[in-house]
Motif scaffolding. Sequence first.
Motif, PDB file in Angstrom:
ATOM      1  N   SER A  49      -3.806   1.296  -6.846  1.00 42.33           N
ATOM      2  CA  SER A  49      -5.145   1.597  -6.322  1.00 42.33           C
ATOM      3  C   SER A  49      -5.825   2.668  -7.152  1.00 42.33           C
ATOM      4  O   SER A  49      -7.016   2.552  -7.492  1.00 42.33           O
ATOM      5  CB  SER A  49      -5.048   2.057  -4.862  1.00 42.33           C
ATOM      6  OG  SER A  49      -4.576   1.021  -4.022  1.00 42.33           O
ATOM      7  N   VAL A  53      -2.341  -0.042   6.992  1.00 43.38           N
ATOM      8  CA  VAL A  53      -3.141  -0.603   5.904  1.00 43.38           C
ATOM      9  C   VAL A  53      -4.615  -0.250   6.067  1.00 43.38           C
ATOM     10  O   VAL A  53      -5.336  -0.063   5.078  1.00 43.38           O
ATOM     11  CB  VAL A  53      -2.928  -2.128   5.785  1.00 43.38           C
ATOM     12  CG1 VAL A  53      -3.620  -2.888   6.921  1.00 43.38           C
ATOM     13  CG2 VAL A  53      -3.424  -2.630   4.436  1.00 43.38           C
ATOM     14  N   GLN A  54      -5.092  -0.137   7.308  1.00 47.11           N
ATOM     15  CA  GLN A  54      -6.474   0.283   7.527  1.00 47.11           C
ATOM     16  C   GLN A  54      -6.679   1.717   7.017  1.00 47.11           C
ATOM     17  O   GLN A  54      -7.684   2.017   6.357  1.00 47.11           O
ATOM     18  CB  GLN A  54      -6.832   0.203   9.004  1.00 47.11           C
ATOM     19  CG  GLN A  54      -8.284   0.543   9.294  1.00 47.11           C
ATOM     20  CD  GLN A  54      -8.628   0.410  10.773  1.00 47.11           C
ATOM     21  OE1 GLN A  54      -7.751   0.506  11.638  1.00 47.11           O
ATOM     22  NE2 GLN A  54      -9.887   0.183  11.069  1.00 47.11           N
ATOM     23  N   TRP A  75     -10.686   0.990  -0.810  1.00 46.47           N
ATOM     24  CA  TRP A  75     -10.841  -0.462  -0.695  1.00 46.47           C
ATOM     25  C   TRP A  75     -11.936  -0.803   0.317  1.00 46.47           C
ATOM     26  O   TRP A  75     -12.085  -0.144   1.337  1.00 46.47           O
ATOM     27  CB  TRP A  75      -9.518  -1.103  -0.281  1.00 46.47           C
ATOM     28  CG  TRP A  75      -8.478  -0.963  -1.353  1.00 46.47           C
ATOM     29  CD1 TRP A  75      -7.630   0.088  -1.549  1.00 46.47           C
ATOM     30  CD2 TRP A  75      -8.231  -1.884  -2.429  1.00 46.47           C
ATOM     31  NE1 TRP A  75      -6.853  -0.120  -2.672  1.00 46.47           N
ATOM     32  CE2 TRP A  75      -7.204  -1.322  -3.231  1.00 46.47           C
ATOM     33  CE3 TRP A  75      -8.776  -3.125  -2.780  1.00 46.47           C
ATOM     34  CZ2 TRP A  75      -6.707  -1.966  -4.359  1.00 46.47           C
ATOM     35  CZ3 TRP A  75      -8.286  -3.763  -3.897  1.00 46.47           C
ATOM     36  CH2 TRP A  75      -7.269  -3.189  -4.683  1.00 46.47           C
ATOM     37  N   ALA A 125      -6.652   1.640   3.204  1.00 52.39           N
ATOM     38  CA  ALA A 125      -7.907   1.120   2.656  1.00 52.39           C
ATOM     39  C   ALA A 125      -8.947   2.225   2.553  1.00 52.39           C
ATOM     40  O   ALA A 125      -9.656   2.347   1.541  1.00 52.39           O
ATOM     41  CB  ALA A 125      -8.424  -0.028   3.514  1.00 52.39           C
ATOM     42  N   TYR A 130      -9.526  -4.811   4.426  1.00 55.65           N
ATOM     43  CA  TYR A 130      -8.082  -5.015   4.448  1.00 55.65           C
ATOM     44  C   TYR A 130      -7.743  -6.314   5.148  1.00 55.65           C
ATOM     45  O   TYR A 130      -8.548  -6.896   5.879  1.00 55.65           O
ATOM     46  CB  TYR A 130      -7.376  -3.845   5.136  1.00 55.65           C
ATOM     47  CG  TYR A 130      -7.623  -3.752   6.627  1.00 55.65           C
ATOM     48  CD1 TYR A 130      -6.803  -4.407   7.551  1.00 55.65           C
ATOM     49  CD2 TYR A 130      -8.695  -3.008   7.115  1.00 55.65           C
ATOM     50  CE1 TYR A 130      -7.039  -4.334   8.911  1.00 55.65           C
ATOM     51  CE2 TYR A 130      -8.952  -2.930   8.476  1.00 55.65           C
ATOM     52  CZ  TYR A 130      -8.113  -3.588   9.372  1.00 55.65           C
ATOM     53  OH  TYR A 130      -8.349  -3.526  10.723  1.00 55.65           O
ATOM     54  N   TYR A 138       0.805  -1.221   0.000  1.00 57.41           N
ATOM     55  CA  TYR A 138       0.000   0.000   0.000  1.00 57.41           C
ATOM     56  C   TYR A 138       0.841   1.275   0.000  1.00 57.41           C
ATOM     57  O   TYR A 138       0.304   2.370   0.169  1.00 57.41           O
ATOM     58  CB  TYR A 138      -0.956   0.023   1.204  1.00 57.41           C
ATOM     59  CG  TYR A 138      -0.286   0.027   2.562  1.00 57.41           C
ATOM     60  CD1 TYR A 138       0.042   1.228   3.195  1.00 57.41           C
ATOM     61  CD2 TYR A 138       0.011  -1.156   3.216  1.00 57.41           C
ATOM     62  CE1 TYR A 138       0.641   1.237   4.447  1.00 57.41           C
ATOM     63  CE2 TYR A 138       0.608  -1.162   4.462  1.00 57.41           C
ATOM     64  CZ  TYR A 138       0.929   0.038   5.070  1.00 57.41           C
ATOM     65  OH  TYR A 138       1.532   0.036   6.308  1.00 57.41           O
ATOM     66  N   THR A 174      -4.007  -8.239   7.058  1.00 60.94           N
ATOM     67  CA  THR A 174      -2.618  -8.038   7.471  1.00 60.94           C
ATOM     68  C   THR A 174      -1.749  -9.255   7.163  1.00 60.94           C
ATOM     69  O   THR A 174      -0.554  -9.239   7.443  1.00 60.94           O
ATOM     70  CB  THR A 174      -2.544  -7.731   8.984  1.00 60.94           C
ATOM     71  OG1 THR A 174      -3.149  -8.810   9.711  1.00 60.94           O
ATOM     72  CG2 THR A 174      -3.249  -6.425   9.315  1.00 60.94           C
ATOM     73  N   ALA A 210     -10.051  -5.839  -1.232  1.00 63.29           N
ATOM     74  CA  ALA A 210      -9.234  -5.812  -0.010  1.00 63.29           C
ATOM     75  C   ALA A 210      -7.796  -5.469  -0.345  1.00 63.29           C
ATOM     76  O   ALA A 210      -7.252  -5.912  -1.356  1.00 63.29           O
ATOM     77  CB  ALA A 210      -9.298  -7.157   0.707  1.00 63.29           C
ATOM     78  N   ILE A 211      -7.182  -4.688   0.524  1.00 58.99           N
ATOM     79  CA  ILE A 211      -5.767  -4.342   0.424  1.00 58.99           C
ATOM     80  C   ILE A 211      -5.046  -4.945   1.623  1.00 58.99           C
ATOM     81  O   ILE A 211      -5.629  -5.096   2.705  1.00 58.99           O
ATOM     82  CB  ILE A 211      -5.583  -2.815   0.350  1.00 58.99           C
ATOM     83  CG1 ILE A 211      -4.137  -2.452  -0.006  1.00 58.99           C
ATOM     84  CG2 ILE A 211      -6.030  -2.136   1.630  1.00 58.99           C
ATOM     85  CD1 ILE A 211      -3.956  -0.979  -0.344  1.00 58.99           C
ATOM     86  N   CYS A 212      -3.775  -5.306   1.437  1.00 57.89           N
ATOM     87  CA  CYS A 212      -3.063  -6.062   2.464  1.00 57.89           C
ATOM     88  C   CYS A 212      -1.727  -5.409   2.799  1.00 57.89           C
ATOM     89  O   CYS A 212      -0.989  -4.978   1.900  1.00 57.89           O
ATOM     90  CB  CYS A 212      -2.835  -7.490   1.960  1.00 57.89           C
ATOM     91  SG  CYS A 212      -2.033  -8.590   3.144  1.00 57.89           S
TER      92      CYS A 212
END
Length: 388
Positions: A21, A51-52, A60, A55, A63, A13, A65, A42-44
């Motif tokens: 994105s 990451v939250q 997104w 997102a 998310y 990210y 982890t 979802a993004i990781c």
Amino acid sequence: MPQKTLNVGLIGYKFMGKAHSNAYRQVGRFFDELEVKPVLKAICGRDEAGVQRAAGLMGWEGYETDWRKLIARDDIDIIDIAVPGNLHAEIAIAAAKAGKTILCEKPLGNTAAEAKAMYDAVREAGVKHAIYFNYRKMPAITLAKQLIDEGAIGKIYHWRATYLQDWIVDPNFPLVWRLRKDLAGSGVNGDLNAHLVDTARWLVGEIDEVSSVMETFVKQRPELAATDDRMGGVASDVMGEVTVEDASLFLARFASGAVGTFEASRFALGRKNYNQFEINGSKGSVQFNMERPNELNIYTEDTHAGTFGYRTVSVTSGQDPYSGHYWPTAHNIGYEHTFINFLFDVFTALGKDEMPSPNFYDGYVNNVILETVEKAAETKKWENVPSV
């Protein structure tokens, strides 16, 4: 009939994660003829708070982890890999075994062996795959491809290319992951020459033989205390070893008989993202500079005698597959649009159940060439590029 969608899981990210994105958000808005469009599912990333936040900022739905959990999800169709190179192979092979379509940042692997394992995995699994050689999707470079294929510049004799930056000239710039071989695999060879090699293969053809030199100018730097999303970070008081090259230069012979020069450096003061090439043929020449991305310089023999020399063409009026989808003529597009154009081609191919291009085969060949360049720098001899 409802439009078909494919759910995307993006791993990473920071810099590339932001670029990918943005492209996912925009591709269906500008290329509304797409029959299949992405859903940002979802993004990781490993840092949950980071990451939250990403997102939410990047649009997104959720998310993760742990990339293994992302791959295991039944609601994820596409895995997009935008993390340092040392993670590419493990993630891609796992995603292939899970039956996912896979998009991956370049270079494909940190070694040719990793790239081969990734290419073998997607073929064995029968999944679709693509690699982000996004500069192929710059309208001006696409126009150069069209001119070459039409024979407008004749038989190609010369390719000369440079990819120059200056963001690590300061010896106090921290030891980011791109300066560590265990994470990045190489320095400018894999980061910058990878793009030049792919563009050269696409426009000129396969490379048979190389001779090279590499150099690391600053051999120690402060260890990294904290990262950012712009390729930099905060330096600590502890010094660490730079384990990749700062500059990589090589000569090449192409299968077609053309000869080429490639130069990549992060120590070219004043050059920020100077991705430039010139191709000379029997009937004319073309020249491109990414710092002037909407222009292609063209010379052909039919130029009027009184106007001898290159002419600059503004590639903004839809004479390519991409620019006409954005703004009126002379309203420029830029770096981020190469990723949008890339995804347009990917989702067009997926909608037809075809393999996108460029794909893991191109990434594997690219890795083989880059590794041969490294070998030639060590042996100080011309080295043949192994066939793939």
